[in-house]
Design a protein around this motif. Structure first.
Motif, PDB file in Angstrom:
ATOM      1  N   ASN A  39      -4.690  10.536  -2.879  1.00  0.00           N
ATOM      2  CA  ASN A  39      -4.637  11.010  -0.475  1.00  0.00           C
ATOM      3  C   ASN A  39      -3.975   8.768  -0.481  1.00  0.00           C
ATOM      4  O   ASN A  39      -5.131   7.998   0.082  1.00  0.00           O
ATOM      5  N   ALA A  40      -2.897   8.292  -0.933  1.00  0.00           N
ATOM      6  CA  ALA A  40      -2.856   7.292  -0.845  1.00  0.00           C
ATOM      7  C   ALA A  40      -1.447   6.775  -0.764  1.00  0.00           C
ATOM      8  O   ALA A  40      -0.079   7.513  -0.966  1.00  0.00           O
ATOM      9  N   THR A  41      -0.869   5.888   0.032  1.00  0.00           N
ATOM     10  CA  THR A  41       1.254   5.377   0.293  1.00  0.00           C
ATOM     11  C   THR A  41       1.593   5.071  -0.942  1.00  0.00           C
ATOM     12  O   THR A  41       1.019   4.956  -1.664  1.00  0.00           O
ATOM     13  N   ASP A  42       2.469   6.317  -1.296  1.00  0.00           N
ATOM     14  CA  ASP A  42       3.145   5.555  -2.565  1.00  0.00           C
ATOM     15  C   ASP A  42       4.658   4.309  -1.987  1.00  0.00           C
ATOM     16  O   ASP A  42       4.929   4.751  -0.795  1.00  0.00           O
ATOM     17  N   VAL A  43       3.396   3.959  -3.121  1.00  0.00           N
ATOM     18  CA  VAL A  43       4.815   2.145  -2.848  1.00  0.00           C
ATOM     19  C   VAL A  43       5.849   1.967  -3.469  1.00  0.00           C
ATOM     20  O   VAL A  43       6.384   1.217  -3.882  1.00  0.00           O
ATOM     21  N   SER A  44       6.265   3.128  -3.786  1.00  0.00           N
ATOM     22  CA  SER A  44       7.367   3.495  -4.992  1.00  0.00           C
ATOM     23  C   SER A  44       8.397   2.966  -5.168  1.00  0.00           C
ATOM     24  O   SER A  44       9.037   3.058  -3.474  1.00  0.00           O
ATOM     25  N   THR A  45       9.207   1.767  -4.475  1.00  0.00           N
ATOM     26  CA  THR A  45      10.621   1.284  -5.001  1.00  0.00           C
ATOM     27  C   THR A  45      12.024   2.148  -5.559  1.00  0.00           C
ATOM     28  O   THR A  45      13.570   1.840  -5.706  1.00  0.00           O
ATOM     29  N   SER A  46      11.097   3.218  -6.611  1.00  0.00           N
ATOM     30  CA  SER A  46      12.153   4.413  -6.930  1.00  0.00           C
ATOM     31  C   SER A  46      11.832   5.071  -6.454  1.00  0.00           C
ATOM     32  O   SER A  46      11.035   6.292  -6.355  1.00  0.00           O
ATOM     33  N   PRO A  47      13.002   7.104  -6.406  1.00  0.00           N
ATOM     34  CA  PRO A  47      12.960   8.056  -5.826  1.00  0.00           C
ATOM     35  C   PRO A  47      12.291   8.660  -7.080  1.00  0.00           C
ATOM     36  O   PRO A  47      12.582   9.880  -6.612  1.00  0.00           O
TER      37      PRO A  47
END
Length: 150
Positions: A39-47
């Motif tokens: 339950n955290a924000t996805d901060v990835s710069t990649s799909p």
């Protein structure tokens, strides 16, 4: 009228505090490290990957999951060091300048996280594993900054 204005002011203050707290929580979370879908924000710069940031005290934990939610690995970042954690299917393939690894078979990959302080590069390997390299943002080539000589 005066009561209405006070009520409106109190509501605005409450809303601004709630929004401010939400913004902080959207960037880091206190629990869920090691979970497939925390339950955290996805901060990835990649799909192709999901990256989650957790914080406890002054230590930041950065977890990488693949597109299916499989935990690939995680790193801990303090003011003084970057270290790989024993979490995920690729836990033995986590490299940092403090914990270098041999050059991987494939160095082709992508940066999946960059917060201006550190960046995380992922290099998928032909055998289905992934080598992950976390470096300071001043490093221009994560492979060079995280590998040891022959």
């Amino acid at each position: 009228m005066r009561i209405h204005a006070r009520s409106l002011l109190a509501s605005l203050i409450t809303l601004s505090v709630a929004l401010g707290t939400g913004a902080v929580q959207a960037q880091t979370s206190l629990s869920g490290l090691g979970q497939a879908w925390p339950n955290a924000t996805d901060v990835s710069t990649s799909p192709n990957y999901h990256v989650y940031v957790f914080q406890r005290g002054s230590t930041h934990y950065v977890q990488v999951n693949d597109a299916n939610g499989t935990v690939r690995g995680a790193f801990a970042r303090t003011a003084y060091s970057l270290v790989g954690l024993p979490i995920g299917v690729d836990a033995t393939r986590l490299a940092t300048p403090d914990e270098p690894l041999p050059v991987p078979a494939s160095t082709t990959g992508e940066t999946v996280y960059d917060d201006g302080t550190v960046k995380l590069f992922v290099a998928p390997q032909a055998d289905g594993t992934t080598q992950m390299m976390m470096v300071g943002s001043e490093c221009k080539n994560p492979v060079e900054c995280t590998t040891r000589g022959p």
